[in-house]
Enzyme design. Structure first.
Site, PDB file in Angstrom:
ATOM      1  N   ASP A 113       0.825  -1.200   0.000  1.00 25.45           N
ATOM      2  CA  ASP A 113       0.000   0.000   0.000  1.00 25.45           C
ATOM      3  C   ASP A 113       0.864   1.257   0.000  1.00 25.45           C
ATOM      4  O   ASP A 113       2.060   1.214   0.306  1.00 25.45           O
ATOM      5  CB  ASP A 113      -0.886   0.032   1.253  1.00 25.45           C
ATOM      6  N   LYS A 136      -4.230   2.626  -2.026  1.00 22.85           N
ATOM      7  CA  LYS A 136      -5.477   3.389  -2.138  1.00 22.85           C
ATOM      8  C   LYS A 136      -5.317   4.688  -1.368  1.00 22.85           C
ATOM      9  O   LYS A 136      -4.686   4.722  -0.315  1.00 22.85           O
ATOM     10  CB  LYS A 136      -6.651   2.582  -1.570  1.00 22.85           C
ATOM     11  N   GLY A 156       0.084  -1.078   5.638  1.00 28.55           N
ATOM     12  CA  GLY A 156       0.441  -0.167   6.705  1.00 28.55           C
ATOM     13  C   GLY A 156      -0.336  -0.482   7.974  1.00 28.55           C
ATOM     14  O   GLY A 156      -1.479  -0.921   7.922  1.00 28.55           O
ATOM     15  N   MET A 189      -8.341   7.820   8.934  1.00 28.94           N
ATOM     16  CA  MET A 189      -8.902   8.338   7.685  1.00 28.94           C
ATOM     17  C   MET A 189      -9.997   9.376   7.952  1.00 28.94           C
ATOM     18  O   MET A 189     -11.044   9.384   7.307  1.00 28.94           O
ATOM     19  CB  MET A 189      -9.467   7.181   6.837  1.00 28.94           C
ATOM     20  N   GLY A 192       2.817   9.872  11.473  1.00 22.91           N
ATOM     21  CA  GLY A 192       3.233   9.421  12.799  1.00 22.91           C
ATOM     22  C   GLY A 192       4.328   8.373  12.757  1.00 22.91           C
ATOM     23  O   GLY A 192       4.319   7.475  11.919  1.00 22.91           O
TER      24      GLY A 192
END
Length: 471
Positions: free
Chosen positions: A247, A269, A300, A382, A411
């Site tokens: 990702d 994405k 992730g 998100m 982070g």
């Protein structure tokens, strides 16, 4: 090469230890693990050796050393604080052409103890020929981290199949290819996951049809960004991958740890810009695994926390493809820890909720009354795009507009930014934060100024770090 590296069989053989202290006890521990019959000469024994002597695990042979005691032993170790006595033991042993080791006196050693990585029956020995034992120990520690703990069990099973493999393949090259496929494929993964019966079935299938290699899918959580937070198991799997689907959230530092000759496919994405539909990712996983490849799906954070890992494995189940999961450090745990914000604290928050700000269009809405309760921490994944709605809804359902909030951008990475403010300022903070970003809402955010260790470390090292306070 100053020493010939050999592995000696000392099972049930008498080994003499001159000395009864803690140093002698450490050597005796190794000897006992190798099955030696340990004889001790010492005026007194330390607590550990006294316990072993009482249980019959070692024999306290004598209190005073005599050269004649060497006549009945296989090798000898001198581990006293008397250098003259240690030298006499070595001299007596040399006259008898007996292997001897004087602890911490390399010139008086006809054999030395290496640093050992024990995955019995697989054993790795590392030596600096006595010149730099600390360096050998540091190397051993690195190997301990890289070598899976199940290697010993894998070696035992391989030993049980050696004769079968020899009968099946006449040529050494064919046997080598068989074992290379096994140790780098499904057999190894099944042993690692504890599926020993399945691993044995895989070997049998591979024997009957060597060309029909079965692939697998391994879901790996890459953590929030800092490569140091990648799990040991995750690193091991990445080093064995044939192909990696990753990702956008996976950092470059972690991608650099993937096996060099593995194929890499980005299926990332982003909000409002899905470059690869989830269905296409599922199809790729299945297609590659059916070709016999070890497919690592690198995500992730943690693959089972807002990572769609469950959906991808459901596709694997439907296709009949073996799989396993390697958890990762999720962003809510990693990013808040690096920002110095405890998710819970008995003075501020008795619970923490992980939620996503990006739900399915046809899904149920948020339970705002529950989310707006005080004395709880909200970690929102998100959520930057809908920060204004989140702020308005929480305030409308009773959460104080002055509730502390943090937006943690990138982070755990060296360019991490922590933006601090209040709930009514959440939208402005989210607009300024670099992505990926995590929203944290709750009184625990107030602890950031006191506990923000990572930004201080970064500043001391001259690296970029930023903290913005809008309050």
């Amino acid at each position: 090469m100053d020493y010939l590296p050999i592995f000696a069989d000392i099972r049930n053989k008498p080994v003499l230890i001159v000395g009864g202290g803690d140093v002698a006890a450490r050597k005796i521990d190794l000897l006992r693990r190798a099955g030696a019959h340990v004889l001790i000469v010492a005026r007194e024994l330390c607590a550990e050796l006294s316990r072993l002597e009482s249980s019959g695990s070692v024999e306290w042979f004598a209190q005073e050393y005599q050269s004649s005691q060497l006549d009945r032993v296989y090798l000898v170790i001198a581990a006293t604080d008397d250098s003259e006595l240690n030298g006499r033991v070595f001299s007596d042993a040399s006259e008898r052409r007996l292997l001897a080791n004087v602890v911490d006196d390399q010139p008086k050693c006809s054999f030395i103890f290496p640093s050992i990585v024990d995955r019995s029956p697989l054993v790795v020995a590392i030596s600096s020929s006595g010149t730099a034992p600390v360096l050998a120990r540091l190397l051993r520690e690195k190997l301990e981290a890289l070598l899976p703990g199940n290697l010993g069990q894998m070696a035992e099973i391989a030993g049980q199949w050696r004769d079968k493999v020899k009968q099946r393949f006449d040529k050494m090259s064919e046997r080598r290819r068989f074992w290379e496929t096994a140790f780098n494929g499904l057999f190894a993964s099944q042993v690692a996951s504890g599926n020993v019966s399945g691993a044995k079935q895989t070997l049998d299938q591979q024997l009957s049809d060597p060309e029909a290699s079965q692939g697998e899918i391994i879901l790996v959580g890459a953590g929030p960004g800092d490569a140091g937070l990648l799990t040991l198991r995750g690193l091991q799997v990445m080093q064995q991958a044939d192909v990696v689907l990753y990702d956008h959230l996976v950092s470059d530092e972690i991608l650099d740890l993937v096996r060099r000759d593995a194929d890499r496919i980005c299926v990332g994405k982003r909000a409002n810009a899905h470059t690869v539909p989830q269905e296409e990712t599922n199809r790729l996983l299945i297609e590659l695994a059916l070709k016999g490849k070890r497919v690592v799906r690198l995500k992730g954070g943690d693959p089972f926390i807002f990572g769609r890992g469950g959906e991808e494995l459901q596709a694997a189940v439907e296709a009949g493809i073996p799989f396993q999961v390697v958890p990762g450090v999720t962003a809510a745990a990693g990013a808040t820890a690096y920002a110095g914000i405890p998710l819970t604290h008995r003075d501020h928050a008795q619970s923490a909720l992980f939620i996503t700000g990006h739900c399915r269009a046809d899904g149920e809405g948020m339970d705002w009354p529950s989310l707006a309760r005080a004395r709880q921490t909200l970690a929102i994944y998100m959520g930057t795009v809908k920060a204004a709605e989140i702020s308005a809804q929480l305030i409308a359902h009773g959460r104080d507009a002055q509730t502390p909030v943090a937006v943690i951008g990138r982070g755990t990475r060296q360019d991490q930014q922590v933006l601090i403010g209040t709930l009514e300022e959440l939208e402005a903070l989210a607009q300024r934060a670099p992505t990926p970003a995590l929203l944290v809402i709750g009184e625990v955010v107030n602890l950031h100024q006191q506990l923000a260790w990572f930004q201080h470390s970064a500043q001391q090292a001259g690296r970029e770090s930023a903290v913005v306070n809008l309050a």
